[in-house]
Structures are given as structure tokens and as C-alpha cells.
Design a protein around this motif. Structure first.
Motif, short mmCIF file in Angstrom:
data_model
loop_
_atom_site.label_atom_id
_atom_site.label_comp_id
_atom_site.label_asym_id
_atom_site.label_seq_id
_atom_site.Cartn_x
_atom_site.Cartn_y
_atom_site.Cartn_z
N LEU A 36 0.83 -1.21 0.00
CA LEU A 36 0.00 0.00 0.00
C LEU A 36 0.86 1.25 0.00
N HIS A 37 1.93 1.24 0.77
CA HIS A 37 2.86 2.37 0.80
C HIS A 37 3.38 2.67 -0.60
N TYR A 38 3.80 1.61 -1.30
CA TYR A 38 4.36 1.79 -2.65
C TYR A 38 3.29 2.26 -3.64
N LEU A 39 2.11 1.61 -3.62
CA LEU A 39 1.08 1.92 -4.62
C LEU A 39 0.55 3.35 -4.45
N ILE A 41 11.93 5.20 -2.11
CA ILE A 41 11.42 5.64 -0.80
C ILE A 41 11.00 4.45 0.05
N VAL A 42 10.29 3.50 -0.54
CA VAL A 42 9.84 2.33 0.20
C VAL A 42 11.03 1.46 0.60
N ALA A 43 12.02 1.33 -0.27
CA ALA A 43 13.20 0.52 0.06
C ALA A 43 13.96 1.10 1.25
N ILE A 44 14.11 2.41 1.26
CA ILE A 44 14.81 3.06 2.39
C ILE A 44 14.01 2.88 3.68
N SER A 45 12.71 3.05 3.61
CA SER A 45 11.86 2.89 4.80
C SER A 45 11.91 1.46 5.32
N GLY A 84 7.95 8.63 14.17
CA GLY A 84 7.80 9.43 12.96
C GLY A 84 7.87 8.64 11.67
N PHE A 85 7.64 7.31 11.75
CA PHE A 85 7.76 6.48 10.55
C PHE A 85 6.72 6.84 9.49
N ILE A 86 5.55 7.36 9.93
CA ILE A 86 4.49 7.70 9.01
C ILE A 86 4.92 8.79 8.03
N TRP A 87 5.96 9.56 8.38
CA TRP A 87 6.42 10.62 7.48
C TRP A 87 7.14 10.06 6.26
N GLY A 88 7.41 8.77 6.26
CA GLY A 88 7.89 8.14 5.03
C GLY A 88 6.84 8.17 3.93
N PHE A 89 5.58 8.37 4.32
CA PHE A 89 4.50 8.56 3.34
C PHE A 89 4.05 10.02 3.29
N LEU A 90 3.85 10.62 4.47
CA LEU A 90 3.33 11.99 4.50
C LEU A 90 4.31 13.00 3.91
#
Length: 751
Positions: free
Chosen positions: A520-523, A572-576, A597-603
Motif C-alpha cells: 500500500l505504501h508503494y502503490l 522511498i519504500v526501500a529506504i523505509s 515518525g515512521f508515518i512521514w515516510g509517506f506523508l
């Protein structure tokens, strides 16, 4: 004439002697040259007398030896050794000579094992404390001395009776100094006083040889106290927590000291009521050590175990105390500030009127290293416990003593790696007493209307996105760079919405949930990246109204849109995932965990894209405004430009700018903004189909051709069926209702 004649005779005699020496050796020379045979170890000199060889002297002490005398060996080593061989060397006499060697504990620097005088002396001290070069016992430390070494007891150790300290055969035993473990004066309890009396008796009679038995007796005494606490349970809760603190810290310190006297190897022990001990004593061998008991497993790096100031064997132990929970009832839980904010975001917060409950046994860890407050590598614990129920959150906690002697549960320096129904994995950067705690939280009540809007809107979007994707693939007349962007955006949103609807709540399997969260993060990131490319393309298209040369920009978009659209989200997803893989998936949803603050990998990327797209949108409107004001009677151009303006405004919703409404869900307008946000964003697929398909003249024409083709095919099929029926069974159709007959007659009339 006599002189020269005698000289010639002497020369002749010397030549004869030389020939005899060459042919028969020195003994035959002595025997034949001198009037009488010379004694052993002597030689004839001048053909007239015998003299002792170098290193020998006659028994009379004279230089020449008479036939009745003997030559005796001279002991050169009777002279001072420093004069003959030099310092740190020894002299060894041989028959007729001698040689020098370095003393024990010294080694010749030249490499030669023997030398003959002090000038050749290169002896220097050898470090006998190197491994394999001394006989010191493992309980001692080797100290090099000049020419030798000493075996001295290590700090905190003493010689075993009858073994002198410093000798090569010294054997030591560890000195045990037990900490003060007595009843605090402010706590009045007969059960606790009797317990400490028995403990003091055990420690007073302690002998290192009985260390294992004393350890078992101490654990049994603690177990007996917890099994029958007596008047301890009548104390106030704060005093009960104080007693628990004293028992946990004291037991840890006593067991650490007692374990020093144990031999190398493992030790396990259990009591009838479930208390267990597992410890390991050994030299540093492996980088990690694992201790297991029935209720918990610990994995710790050996560098953490070893005392930085000591040497020799180290100890690491694990004790479980199931009875300790009686004294820790209703103990408070203190969360870190960051964890409090995360909990408030996900569960609204803990219910303060309900105390946390222990799910696991309390386990205590003791190691040789006393500095365990900030470990270089975290210690991993796996707890077995009963399952938590709904609206119950699991915490990895440790018992932290307070300034008043009491204590509380704390999560500082500990975090949960993963949890299942009956086990939880924790990691901590310090050592103490640990447990798994369950706390009740206030669940966030979901608005059922918002849930219905979400599912209905996403279902409609899925249908529209599927139709749009088929249109972009099959409609040849509209295929270009813009259509390719629409197609990729539609595919990414379709997959993201489909996965969201079907798998967002699949939290039973943690690994599967983490994979779903990552997908979901990637898509969704890919969808927003394609929205960014859509905004860029829209801006460049409107800019083309005033700029002549646009071909280079078009080629650039065609070449780099696929690598950017799918590559940037992948990075971005690979780094997260590489930095914090355990934060994919939450207890309630298969999404990014808000912890740390992991959610900021998306926000973070989303906010940046929304800001850029909003800038593109405003610049696009400005260009269109200028273009509209400059148009005159060119009606077709005016019409196309107005349509482009409408599409630009409609794309405000498509490009994700409405996600900014999520930020406005605060204060009195929070509910209204929540509804507006849910409706607009769940219908994003509908907007795409409406703007890019239904409002496109070319697409409508293509739809019309497809529909006419379908109708024509259907009409031809019905015509063939009706003709066949009339020929085969004419009377049968005479009874058909008027409506059906009229329609068939109409179709027949079209033939």
C-alpha cells in the motif's frame, strides 16, 4: 760456520715435524718429536718439552708437564660470570673449554643459543606472560618479572588456603562481598523480617565450594516468601511496590556475587511453584549467548555481559518470578512522551481507571558487568504469555525504582519488535527486571456513515478506474503522452484501492500484514508520483499555448516518466523498509506505524507533491486566464481553451490537492471536513473517468462507434433469429403480444 749450519738443521727439523703432523696428526708428532711421549691433553713444544693444551694445566701448576704428570681441565666458570659471559648469562664448563648461555627467562637477541665471551652477549628479558609460556592457573593473573614471572590472584580474588600468592602454582578463589539486604525500617512486616534472617544465615555460612547450593537456597527462600506473603499483602500498595523493588534488586545483586564462585558451564534450576533460573559461566567465546526458561528467552551479546574492568569467566543469568505479580498489583505504567502521542493517535489513550495487568512472569537479568544502563547493543527478549483481548494493548516494560523507594512500570529504553497471540518479542538497551504488560485503551469509534461512504465511493472508483484503463488501452484515437500518464495513474489507483478494500484489516498474520502495508505504501506513493507528472504535463500543455517550441519537453516526458513514476516510490519504500521494517503494520491496520515518525515516510513525499501540484495548478490557471483575455472571434480556439480551463479545475481533485482537507480536520469543523475529505477522495476514480473519458469528444465518438457496432451486431443477430423462426414456425408468432410483434415488424422493415 757453526751458526748457519745449526740454523739449517733447525729448519730441516721443523719441516720434518710439519710433514709428520700432516701425515699422522698431533699425537704422533708429540710422540715422535719429543724424547718421551707427552701426557694426554698436552703437546710437544719445540721438540724438547710437553705443554698442556689451552684449557688445561699440569697437576703441579707449572707450564710444562713432566712425563709423570697429567694435564687437568681448567674450570673457566670459577671466575665471575659477569666477567666471562656478561650480564644475565650463565657459564657452562666443558673439557678444555666453556660456553655461555642466557639465563632462564632471557633470550639471545642474536638468535645464537651459545656464545663464548661477554662481547657476544645479547641476552634480554622474555615476556613469560604470553599465552602458552607460563603455568599460571586461570584464577590468577600473570605478572612478568625480570627473568621470570609471578602468578598473582586477580582483583577480587584471594589464594586458596595453602597456595602462596605469587608462586607459579598459585590457585585463587573469588572473594565474595555480599551487599546489604535487610528490611527497610519504614516497612513493618514479620514475614519480610523472617525472610531476611534466613537469607543472612545462608550468606554468613557461605563457602565458595557450595555456591550452587546457596544459589538454590536463596531462590527457594524468595519463592517461599512470594508463595506465602503473609502480612505483606496487608501493607499499602506503595509499600508493597517498595518490597518488590527490594526483592528484585537484592536478588539480582546476591545472585551476581554468588555466581562468581561457580565453575564454568551452565546451570538451571526450578522450584515447585514455577520459579526458574538459567545461567551461564564461561570465558568469552561466542559473540552471542542465549538463555531459555519456560516463560521467556533472552539473546544477549557477550560484550554486554563481560565486566569491562575484569578478566576471566563472566556470568549471565535469567530468573523468572511468577509470584512477584502479587506485590506488583495495580502498579502504575509510565509511558515515554513519544509513545503517549502515538497511542493517542491510534487508540485515543489508556483508560486511567483500569490498572495495567501483567501478561507474563517478571524476569530479572544479572550479568558480570555492573554498568548495564546504556548498552552498546540491545538485548532481545521473547515472552510467552496469555493472549490480550480487544481494546487491550501490549507493552514491553521494566520495573523502574523511584526516589521514594517504590517503583513503577516504564517503557523507557524498551520497545516491542512483534507480538502474536501468545508471545511477544521485546528489545531493551538496558538490563533490569522485565515483563509484558497489558493496558486497556479507549478505542476510537468509527463513524459508520464515513465507513459506508468510503466503501461505496471506493467501489465506484474501482469500476470507473477499470473502465478508464480499458478506454486508454483500446481507444487508439486518443493515445499519446497524456493518455499514458492517465493509464498509469488509473492502474496504480485501481490496485491501491483494491488492496485497501480487501486487505487493510488483515492483521492476524504480522508478516503478511507488513507486506500489505509495504505494498500500500508503494502503490499510493506511485499514485501520487503519477499525479505529480500529470500536474507537470498539464502545466507544460497550457504553457504550449504561448511557447512555440515544445517538442523537447514532450520527448523528455516520454523518456523519463516510467522511471520516475515507478522508480522514485520504490526508492522511498526501500529506504523505509531497510531502516525500520518492524514498523510496517499496526495492531489495527496494515499500514505504516506512527511510532518514531515512521508515518512521514509517506506523508513527507505526499505533502511535497501536493505543494508542487498546487503551484502547477495556480500557474496553469494564470496562463489560461491570460490566454482567454487575449482571444477574440476565434470561437473554436475559445471553446477548446475554456474546456482546458474546466479540465484544469477538475484536475484539482484528481491531482490529490483535496488531501489537504485532511489537515483541516480539527476544531468544530472536524466532522464536516472528515465527510468532505472522505467523499472527494473516495470518488477520485470517478473524477478521472468523468474528466478524461466522458468529457473528451474523441472518447465519446469512440464510445458511440462501439455502441453502434454493438447494436448493429445485436440487430443482425436478432434478424437472423427472427427470419429462421418465421420460416420454421409461422403460426407460433401469431400469438405474440402486440408490443413484441410491433418491435419485430419494425426490425423487419429495416431489412
Amino acid at each position: 760456520m757453526g751458526g748457519p749450519h745449526l740454523s739449517a738443521l733447525h729448519v730441516l727439523h721443523a719441516l720434518c715435524v710439519l710433514l709428520i703432523l700432516l701425515e699422522d696428526g698431533p699425537q704422533s708428532t708429540r710422540a715422535s718429536a719429543c724424547p718421551q711421549p707427552c701426557p694426554p691433553d698436552s703437546s710437544c713444544v719445540g721438540g724438547t718439552a710437553c705443554r698442556c693444551d689451552p684449557g688445561f694445566q699440569s697437576s703441579s701448576g707449572k707450564t710444562e708437564v713432566n712425563p709423570g704428570e697429567t694435564c687437568e681441565d681448567i674450570d673457566e666458570c670459577e671466575q665471575p660470570v659477569e666477567v666471562i659471559c656478561g650480564k644475565d648469562a650463565g657459564c657452562h664448563n666443558t673439557k678444555g673449554s666453556y660456553y655461555c648461555t642466557c639465563k632462564p627467562g632471557y633470550r639471545p637477541g642474536s638468535g645464537a643459543t651459545k656464545f663464548s665471551n661477554a662481547r657476544e652477549n645479547t641476552c634480554h628479558d622474555v615476556d613469560d606472560c604470553k599465552p602458552g609460556q607460563n603455568s599460571c592457573h586461570k584464577s590468577t593473573q600473570c605478572h612478568n618479572t625480570k627473568g621470570s614471572y609471578e602468578c598473582r590472584c586477580r582483583p577480587g580474588w584471594k589464594p586458596v588456603p595453602g597456595s602462596p600468592n605469587g608462586a607459579h602454582n598459585t590457585v585463587c578463589e573469588q572473594e565474595i562481598s555480599f551487599p546489604t539486604w535487610t528490611t527497610p525500617p519504614e516497612i513493618k512486616s514479620q514475614s519480610l523480617s523472617r525472610f531476611f534472617e534466613r537469607v543472612q544465615e545462608l550468606l554468613r555460612d557461605f563457602k565458595p565450594a557450595s555456591a550452587q547450593g546457596t544459589i538454590q537456597d536463596i531462590i527457594q527462600e524468595v519463592d517461599n516468601l512470594l508463595d506465602s506473603p503473609g502480612d505483606l499483602l496487608t501493607l499499602p500498595l506503595s509499600e508493597q511496590h517498595c518490597v518488590a523493588t527490594i526483592l528484585l534488586t537484592g536478588q539480582e545483586q546476591i545472585l551476581r556475587e554468588l555466581s562468581k564462585a561457580l565453575p564454568n558451564g551452565p546451570l538451571t534450576f526450578g522450584t515447585a511453584v514455577g520459579t526458574e533460573l538459567s545461567l551461564e559461566v564461561k570465558e568469552q567465546e561466542d559473540k552471542n549467548v542465549t538463555l531459555s526458561i519456560n516463560q521467556a528467552t533472552m539473546l544477549v551479546n557477550w560484550d554486554v555481559v563481560q565486566d569491562s574492568g575484569g578478566s576471566g569467566p563472566s556470568v549471565v543469568g535469567l530468573v523468572s518470578s511468577p509470584g512477584m505479580g502479587k506485590l506488583l498489583a495495580e502498579a502504575p505504567l509510565v509511558l515515554e512522551t513519544e509513545e503517549q502521542s502515538v497511542l493517542h493517535e491510534t487508540h485515543k489513550g489508556l483508560l486511567q481507571e483500569r490498572s495495567p495487568v501483567l501478561l507474563s512472569d517478571v524476569i530479572s537479568v544479572f550479568v558480570s558487568n555492573k554498568d548495564t544502563q546504556n548498552l552498546s547493543s540491545p538485548v532481545t527478549f521473547v515472552f510467552n504469555h496469555v493472549s490480550a483481548g480487544p481494546r487491550q494493548k501490549v507493552f514491553c516494560v521494566f520495573w523502574e525504582s523511584g526516589q521514594n523507594g517504590s517503583g513503577h512500570w516504564s517503557t523507557k529504553g524498551c520497545w516491542m519488535v512483534g507480538t502474536r497471540d501468545a508471545s511477544t518479542t521485546c528489545q531493551c538497551t538496558h538490563l533490569s527486571s522485565f515483563a509484558v504488560l497489558m493496558a486497556h485503551y479507549e478505542g476510537q469509534e468509527e463513524d459508520p456513515a464515513l465507513a459506508v461512504i468510503t466503501y461505496v465511493g471506493l467501489s465506484l472508483s474501482l469500476l470507473c478506474l477499470l473502465l478508464a484503463a480499458l478506454t486508454f488501452l483500446l481507444c487508439k484515437a486518443i493515445q499519446n503522452t497524456s493518455t499514458s500518464l492517465h493509464l498509469q495513474l488509473s492502474l496504480c489507483l485501481f490496485l491501491a484501492h483494491l488492496l485497501f478494500l480487501t486487505a487493510i484489516d488483515r492483521t492476524e498474520n504480522k508478516v503478511l500484514c507488513a507486506i500489505i502495508a509495504g505494498a500500500l505504501h508503494y502503490l499510493y506513493l506511485a499514485s501520487f508520483t503519477w499525479m505529480l507528472l500529470e500536474g507537470l504535463h498539464l502545466f507544460l500543455t497550457t504553457r504550449n499555448l504561448t511557447v512555440v517550441n515544445y517538442s523537447s519537453v514532450s520527448r523528455f516526458m516520454k523518456k523519463f516518466m516510467l522511471p520516475v513514476g515507478y522508480g522514485v516510490p520504490a526508492v522511498i519504500v526501500a529506504i523505509s523498509a531497510a531502516s525500520r521494517p518492524h514498523l510496517y503494520g499496526t495492531p489495527a491496520r496494515c499500514w505504516l506505524h506512527p511510532e518514531k515518525g515512521f508515518i512521514w515516510g509517506f506523508l513527507g513525499p505526499v505533502c511535497a507533491i501536493l505543494f508542487v501540484n498546487l503551484a502547477f495548478f495556480l500557474m496553469t490557471l494564470w496562463i489560461l486566464k491570460s490566454k482567454l483575455s487575449s482571444l477574440n472571434s476565434d470561437v473554436s480556439t475559445l471553446k477548446n481553451t475554456r474546456m482546458l480551463t474546466f479540465k484544469a479545475i477538475a484536475q484539482l481533485f484528481i491531482l490529490g490537492c483535496t488531501w489537504c482537507l485532511g489537515i483541516l480536520q480539527v476544531g468544530p469543523a472536524a466532522l464536516a471536513m472528515a465527510y468532505l475529505f472522505t467523499i472527494i477522495n473516495s470518488l477520485q476514480g470517478v473524477f478521472i473517468f468523468l474528466v478524461y473519458c466522458l468529457l473528451s469528444q474523441q472518447v465519446r465518438q469512440q464510445y458511440r462507434k462501439w455502441w453502434e457496432g454493438v447494436r448493429k451486431t445485436k440487430a443482425e443477430s436478432e434478424q437472423y433469429t427472427l427470419s429462421s423462426g418465421l420460416l420454421s414456425d409461422a403460426p407460433k408468432h401469431s400469438v405474440v403480444k402486440d408490443d413484441g410483434l410491433t418491435e419485430k415488424n419494425r426490425k423487419l422493415s429495416q431489412l
